[in-house]
Structures are given as structure tokens and as C-alpha cells.
Design a protein around this motif. Structure first.
Motif, PDB file in Angstrom:
ATOM      1  N   UNK A 105       0.847  -1.195   0.000  1.00  0.00           N
ATOM      2  CA  UNK A 105       0.000   0.000   0.000  1.00  0.00           C
ATOM      3  C   UNK A 105       0.883   1.246   0.000  1.00  0.00           C
ATOM      4  N   UNK A 106       1.898   1.248   0.855  1.00  0.00           N
ATOM      5  CA  UNK A 106       2.809   2.396   0.921  1.00  0.00           C
ATOM      6  C   UNK A 106       3.497   2.597  -0.424  1.00  0.00           C
ATOM      7  N   UNK A 107       3.935   1.523  -1.030  1.00  0.00           N
ATOM      8  CA  UNK A 107       4.596   1.628  -2.334  1.00  0.00           C
ATOM      9  C   UNK A 107       3.678   2.276  -3.371  1.00  0.00           C
ATOM     10  N   UNK A 108       2.385   1.976  -3.306  1.00  0.00           N
ATOM     11  CA  UNK A 108       1.440   2.556  -4.263  1.00  0.00           C
ATOM     12  C   UNK A 108       1.184   4.031  -3.987  1.00  0.00           C
ATOM     13  N   UNK A 109       1.187   4.424  -2.721  1.00  0.00           N
ATOM     14  CA  UNK A 109       0.843   5.804  -2.373  1.00  0.00           C
ATOM     15  C   UNK A 109       2.035   6.747  -2.362  1.00  0.00           C
ATOM     16  N   UNK A 110       3.212   6.232  -2.079  1.00  0.00           N
ATOM     17  CA  UNK A 110       4.396   7.086  -1.941  1.00  0.00           C
ATOM     18  C   UNK A 110       5.159   7.177  -3.260  1.00  0.00           C
ATOM     19  N   UNK A 111       5.816   8.315  -3.466  1.00  0.00           N
ATOM     20  CA  UNK A 111       6.689   8.443  -4.634  1.00  0.00           C
ATOM     21  C   UNK A 111       7.873   7.491  -4.511  1.00  0.00           C
ATOM     22  N   UNK A 112       8.359   7.323  -3.280  1.00  0.00           N
ATOM     23  CA  UNK A 112       9.448   6.388  -3.016  1.00  0.00           C
ATOM     24  C   UNK A 112       9.447   6.065  -1.531  1.00  0.00           C
ATOM     25  N   UNK A 113      10.141   4.992  -1.183  1.00  0.00           N
ATOM     26  CA  UNK A 113      10.305   4.651   0.231  1.00  0.00           C
ATOM     27  C   UNK A 113      11.611   3.897   0.380  1.00  0.00           C
ATOM     28  N   UNK A 114      12.106   3.874   1.584  1.00  0.00           N
ATOM     29  CA  UNK A 114      13.350   3.177   1.828  1.00  0.00           C
ATOM     30  C   UNK A 114      13.582   2.999   3.317  1.00  0.00           C
TER      31      UNK A 114
END
Length: 126
Positions: A105-114
Motif C-alpha cells: 500500500x505504501x509503495x502505491x501511495x508514496x513516490x518512493x520509500x526506503x
């Protein structure tokens, strides 16, 4: 990020999952100028990150929001005590409880994550 960025944090040490509603209220008050769709996305992301820290990592240490000078951007960070990185599962509608769905879900909503390690206390920031 620049020196003009606005940053806020909330200490979550010693809290339990009942603090999630307070984290959502804090987030909505902290970044009030977002439109309803962006605010909804932001609330989902911070809720997932903090909930993951409670569920899988012994609880969060701190949640941070940074609003860069770039319009329509918010950096969301949650620290926890575990060096173990989040698992990103492959979404499967037939198994909604499969681990890693929140990160999808975070991957779909965020431009990027790490993730970056925090050697000072043996944990990480997502």
C-alpha cells in the motif's frame, strides 16, 4: 532537503497501538494545508508505518513529518528498535492478511520509500 523545510516529530517510546488514533490526529493537525486526497494518503502511510512498528518491531521510537519546499510533498519517517527491514509482499486478494501488504500500500501511495539503519540504538528508520 533544505534548511527551509518544516519538520515535526512525535515521541512514541513506551506507547501501544492505542496511540495510532493520536498519531493520525497529530498528522492531520501538523500538515493542515493538504487537500483531502493528499491528507488521506498521508494518513494511510503514517498509519501503516507506525502500525508495522507496533506489530512487527517492538513498537515505534519516533514518527517524523518533514514538509519540503517542493509543493505537495511530505516526508514520513518512523523509527523503531529493530534492524530487520520491512517485508514487501506481493498483493494477493485471496490472502488479505499476508505479511507485507501494508508495504505494498505504501509503495502505491508514496513516490518512493526506503530504510536506513540507526546504529545509535540498533534500529532503523523507514
Amino acid at each position: 532537503m533544505s534548511g527551509d523545510d518544516a519538520a515535526w516529530s512525535v515521541d512514541l517510546r513506551g506507547t501501544d497501538p492505542s496511540a495510532l488514533s493520536g498519531v493520525r490526529r497529530w498528522t492531520a493537525r501538523t500538515v493542515p494545508r493538504l487537500g483531502p486526497d493528499h491528507l488521506s494518503d498521508l494518513l494511510i502511510v503514517i498509519d501503516e508505518l507506525v502500525a508495522n512498528a507496533y506489530l512487527h518491531r517492538g513498537g515505534p521510537v519516533e514518527a517524523r513529518l518533514t514538509v519540503p519546499t517542493t509543493p505537495c510533498r511530505v516526508v514520513v519517517e518512523v523509527e523503531d528498535h529493530s534492524p530487520i527491514h520491512p517485508v514487501q509482499g506481493i498483493p494477493r486478494p485471496d490472502l488479505p492478511e499476508m505479511p507485507g501488504q501494508g508495504m505494498s500500500v505504501i509503495r502505491k501511495l508514496a513516490d518512493s520509500w526506503g530504510v536506513h539503519e540507526n546504529p545509535d540504538f540498533g534500529g532503523k528508520t523507514v
